[in-house]
Enzyme design. Structure first.
Site, PDB file in Angstrom:
ATOM      1  CG  ASP A  92      11.505  12.017   3.883  1.00 57.98           C
ATOM      2  OD1 ASP A  92      10.672  11.234   3.053  1.00 57.98           O
ATOM      3  OD2 ASP A  92      12.369  11.527   4.929  1.00 57.98           O
ATOM      4  CE  LYS A 134      15.897   8.268   7.137  1.00 60.64           C
ATOM      5  NZ  LYS A 134      14.612   8.041   8.512  1.00 60.64           N
ATOM      6  CG  MET A 192      10.280  -0.291   5.005  1.00 64.03           C
ATOM      7  SD  MET A 192      11.134   0.922   6.444  1.00 64.03           S
ATOM      8  CE  MET A 192       9.775  -0.123   7.510  1.00 64.03           C
TER       9      MET A 192
HETATM   10  N1  SAH Z   1       5.588   6.703   7.751  1.00 70.91           N
HETATM   11  C1  SAH Z   1       5.237   5.963   6.344  1.00 70.91           C
HETATM   12  C2  SAH Z   1       5.797   4.685   6.219  1.00 70.91           C
HETATM   13  C3  SAH Z   1       7.070   4.608   5.889  1.00 70.91           C
HETATM   14  S1  SAH Z   1       8.478   3.521   5.830  1.00 70.91           S
HETATM   15  C4  SAH Z   1       3.781   5.515   6.688  1.00 70.91           C
HETATM   16  O1  SAH Z   1       2.978   6.350   6.974  1.00 70.91           O
HETATM   17  O2  SAH Z   1       3.471   5.727   5.088  1.00 70.91           O
HETATM   18  C5  SAH Z   1       8.487   3.155   4.250  1.00 70.91           C
HETATM   19  C6  SAH Z   1       7.343   1.678   3.112  1.00 70.91           C
HETATM   20  O3  SAH Z   1       6.456   2.921   3.693  1.00 70.91           O
HETATM   21  C7  SAH Z   1       7.966   2.201   2.070  1.00 70.91           C
HETATM   22  O4  SAH Z   1       8.955   0.680   2.390  1.00 70.91           O
HETATM   23  C8  SAH Z   1       6.404   1.305   1.988  1.00 70.91           C
HETATM   24  O5  SAH Z   1       6.962  -0.149   2.630  1.00 70.91           O
HETATM   25  C9  SAH Z   1       5.439   1.912   2.340  1.00 70.91           C
HETATM   26  N2  SAH Z   1       4.970   3.244   1.992  1.00 70.91           N
HETATM   27  C10 SAH Z   1       5.784   4.624   1.733  1.00 70.91           C
HETATM   28  N3  SAH Z   1       4.269   5.219   0.600  1.00 70.91           N
HETATM   29  C11 SAH Z   1       3.702   4.190   0.303  1.00 70.91           C
HETATM   30  C12 SAH Z   1       2.944   4.281  -1.163  1.00 70.91           C
HETATM   31  N4  SAH Z   1       2.640   4.972  -2.041  1.00 70.91           N
HETATM   32  N5  SAH Z   1       2.536   2.617  -1.899  1.00 70.91           N
HETATM   33  C13 SAH Z   1       2.975   1.784  -1.121  1.00 70.91           C
HETATM   34  N6  SAH Z   1       3.598   1.896   0.258  1.00 70.91           N
HETATM   35  C14 SAH Z   1       4.001   2.485   0.173  1.00 70.91           C
END
Ligand code: SAH
Length: 507
Positions: A35, A57, A172
Site C-alpha cells: 500500500d 489507501k 494520522m
Molecule cells: N502502520 C504504520 C502507521 C499507519 S497509519 C506505522 O506503524 O508506522 C498512517 C499514519 O502513520 C500516517 O498518517 C502518519 O501519521 C504515520 N506515518 C507513517 N509513516 C510515516 C512517516 N514516514 N512519517 C511521518 N508519519 C508517518
C-alpha cells in the site's frame, strides 16, 4: 494447499529500515500486495515473475476498500500462492493488520506477522527526538489522531492522556491538529509544551516543524502541512536542538536528478541518498523488447547447430532468459554451442544461471574477440544482442568465413513517460540539480524537451558534470556548470556536489 500470508511491516520509508526477515519474504513470495506507505523500492527485491498488486489507501481515496483487500488476499492464498502483504511501519500499529489477520484465520489460511519499525519511533528519531529520555519522561503513548472530532464521545481518555503521559505521539493527526491541541490543553497540559510535526519521516524529503501546543496549529495551517505526518508532544521535543542528525546531512533537502540508464543508476542514487539528498531517476535510455522475437526463437530452435553463442551484454543475457520463460522453454535447450561472453559482468550473469562460459575475451573490440576465438572458418555463430548494435563484430567474423546469425533480444529507447512530471517539478522550483555522467546523458536529456521548454528550465537547475568532455557538451547546450570533480569518477562527482552545497554562497 493454501499459501501462507505474511503481514509484513515495511518500516517508515528509509529502505535501510526494512527487517532482514521482511526482505527474505519479499524475495521469495509469489505475490506482493503493498500500500501507499510501503516504499516502492522494496519491489525491486521481488522475484522477476512475482505478481505485484497496489492496493492504495492514501488518506480518504482508497484504491481498494479494506473488505476488498481482505478478499483479494484470501483468494490469492487459496490459489496456493504465498503472499507478502507489505504495510507501512508496523502492521499492527494503526495498520489494520489485526483485521486482516482475523479475516485470514476465519478463512482458514495460515499467516505470519513480521513486525516493522513504526513511524512513531523512527520518524521521531530521524527528527532528532528520542521519544523517551530519563530526564524528560518515563512514559509515552501512541494515539490515533484520526478520530472524528464531531463524535459525541471520544474513545480517547483525554483527561488521563493529557497529563498522565510524558510523550504523546499522534498518528494520522494533522487534519485534527486544532482539536488535538485544544483537547490536551483543556485537560491540563501546559500550552508551552513543545510539539514537533514530522512529515515523510526517515525519507529524503522529511520535513520537521516545531512549536508549542499553543502555536503549532497555526504553524501547520500556515505551512499547509499534510499527511503522512506524525505529531510528537512532550518535553523530549526540545532535545531536537542537540540531536538533530539526519537533517544535518550534507545534501539533506536537495532534490537531484540522476540521468543514467536505469540499471546503472541505482548505486549512484543510493550514494546521493546516503548523503541526504532525495533523488529523481530520469533514465535517458531504457531497455525494451525487440519488435519481433522471431529471429531469437528460431535460433533457440536450432541452438544445437551452432558452434558458438556470443553474448555481448548483461541485457542480452537477461532478455534471453525472459524470453525463454515467456515461451515456457528451458535454458537446457541452448545446449550445443560453446558460450562466449563479452565483459566480466556478462560472464558472471551467465554463470549465475548455471551456464558455463568457455571464453571471455580480454579485448572488447571485434579483432580482439576474433583473436581469442581463433579460427572461425566454417563455424556457425549466433549473437543475441541489441537491435541497433554496431555491425562490426558480425562483419569481422563473416569475413573470416564464419556463418553468423545476429538475433535481436532487445532495443534501447529513450523513455518519455517521466518528462511531464519532471517538467512540472522544475517549473515549481522543486528540483535543485541535474547530474550528467557522460556526454550522451546530456544530449539525451536535452533532446527530451521541446526547444522552448528547455530554454525555460535551463536556468532553473544547478548542473553537476562528471568531467571535461561532458562539461563541454553541456556548455554547448548552454548549461552553466556548477559542480565538476577533479577526479572523473562517481565518487569524485559526489564529492564535488557536496562541496558545492557546503559552500554557503552558492546555495
Ligand atoms: N502502520 C504504520 C502507521 C499507519 S497509519 C506505522 O506503524 O508506522 C498512517 C499514519 O502513520 C500516517 O498518517 C502518519 O501519521 C504515520 N506515518 C507513517 N509513516 C510515516 C512517516 N514516514 N512519517 C511521518 N508519519 C508517518
Amino acid at each position: 494447499m493454501s499459501g501462507i500470508v505474511y503481514l509484513i511491516g515495511a518500516g517508515p520509508g528509509d529502505p535501510g529500515l526494512l527487517t532482514v526477515r521482511a526482505k527474505e519474504l519479499i524475495e521469495t513470495c509469489e505475490v506482493i500486495v503493498y500500500d501507499y506507505l510501503a516504499n516502492k523500492k522494496f519491489l525491486e527485491y521481488a522475484r522477476a515473475d512475482a505478481e505485484i498488486i497496489y492496493v492504495g489507501k492514501k488518506g480518504g481515496d482508497h484504491t481498494l476498500t479494506q473488505e476488498k483487500i481482505n478478499e483479494l488476499i484470501v483468494n490469492i492464498a487459496r490459489d496456493g500462492k504465498n503472499v507478502a502483504r507489505l504495510k507501512g511501519g508496523d502492521p499492527y500499529v494503526f495498520g489494520r493488520g489485526g483485521e486482516e489477520a482475523e479475516e485470514l484465520v476465519e478463512a482458514g489460511i495460515k499467516f505470519e506477522v513480521v513486525p516493522g519499525v513504526t513511524a512513531g519511533v523512527a520518524a521521531a528519531a530521524y527528527a532528532g527526538i528520542p521519544i523517551t529520555h530519563r530526564s524528560a519522561t518515563s512514559t509515552m503513548a501512541f494515539i490515533t489522531g484520526h478520530e472524528d472530532p464531531t463524535k459525541d464521545k471520544s474513545s480517547i481518555a483525554w483527561d488521563k492522556i493529557a497529563t498522565g503521559v510524558g510523550t504523546i505521539v499522534f498518528y494520522m493527526g494533522v487534519k485534527n491538529l486544532p482539536y488535538i491541541t485544544k483537547k490536551l490543553m483543556e485537560n491540563g497540559r501546559n500550552g508551552d509544551t513543545p510539539v514537533a510535526i514530522v512529515r515523510w519521516g526517515t525519507r529524503p524529503n522529511q520535513q520537521t516543524w516545531t512549536g508549542t501546543l499553543e502555536t503549532i496549529s497555526e504553524i501547520a495551517k500556515k505551512e499547509n502541512i499534510k499527511a503522512p505526518s506524525l505529531i510528537i508532544v512532550g518535553e523530549v521535543v526540545s532535545l531536537r536542538n542537540k540531536l538533530n542528525w539526519f537533517e544535518q546531512k550534507p545534501l539533506f533537502g536537495k532534490k537531484i536528478i540522476v540521468t543514467r540508464a536505469r540499471a546503472q543508476a541505482s548505486a549512484f542514487l543510493n550514494r546521493l541518498e546516503e548523503l541526504g539528498a532525495s533523488t529523481v531517476e530520469f533514465p535517458t535510455i531504457e531497455t525494451v523488447d525487440p519488435e519481433s522475437w522471431d529471429s531469437f526463437d528460431k535460433a533457440v530452435d536450432n541452438a544445437g547447430s551452432y558452434d558458438w553463442m556470443i553474448f555481448t551484454s548483461v541485457n542480452g543475457v537477461s532478455q534471453m532468459l525472459k524470453r525463454l520463460k515467456e515461451t515456457r522453454r528451458d535454458i537446457r535447450e541452448l545446449a550445443g554451442p560453446k558460450i562466449c561472453a563479452i565483459g566480466k559482468k556478462t560472464a558472471e550473469t551467465l554463470e549465475t544461471l548455471g551456464i558455463k562460459v568457455s571464453l571471455v575475451p580480454d579485448e572488447f573490440r571485434a579483432e580482439g574477440i576474433l583473436k581469442s576465438i581463433g579460427d572461425v572458418d566454417g563455424l556457425k555463430i549466433v549473437i543475441p544482442r541489441a537491435e541497433e548494435a554496431r555491425e562490426i563484430l558480425p562483419k569481422v567474423l563473416a569475413e573470416k568465413g564464419a556463418k553468423v546469425d545476429v538475433v535481436t533480444t532487445y532495443r534501447t529507447i529513450r523513455p518519455s513517460g517521466l518528462k511531464e512530471d519532471l517538467l512540472k517539478m522544475i517549473r515549481d522550483g522543486e528540483i535543485d540539480m541535474v547530474t550528467f555522467t557522460s556526454s550522451s546523458t546530456v544530449s539525451n536529456f536535452v533532446s527530451m524537451f521541446e526547444k522552448s521548454e528547455f530554454a525555460e528550465i535551463k536556468g532553473k537547475i544547478k548542473v553537476a558534470s562528471i568531467g571535461p568532455i561532458t562539461t563541454e557538451t553541456a556548455k554547448k547546450f548552454g548549461f552553466i556548470i556548477d559542480a565538476e570533480p577533479e577526479e572523473f569518477t562517481i565518487d569524485g562527482l559526489l564529492e564535488s556536489i557536496v562541496e558545492f552545497y557546503s559552500d554557503g554562497r552558492k546555495k
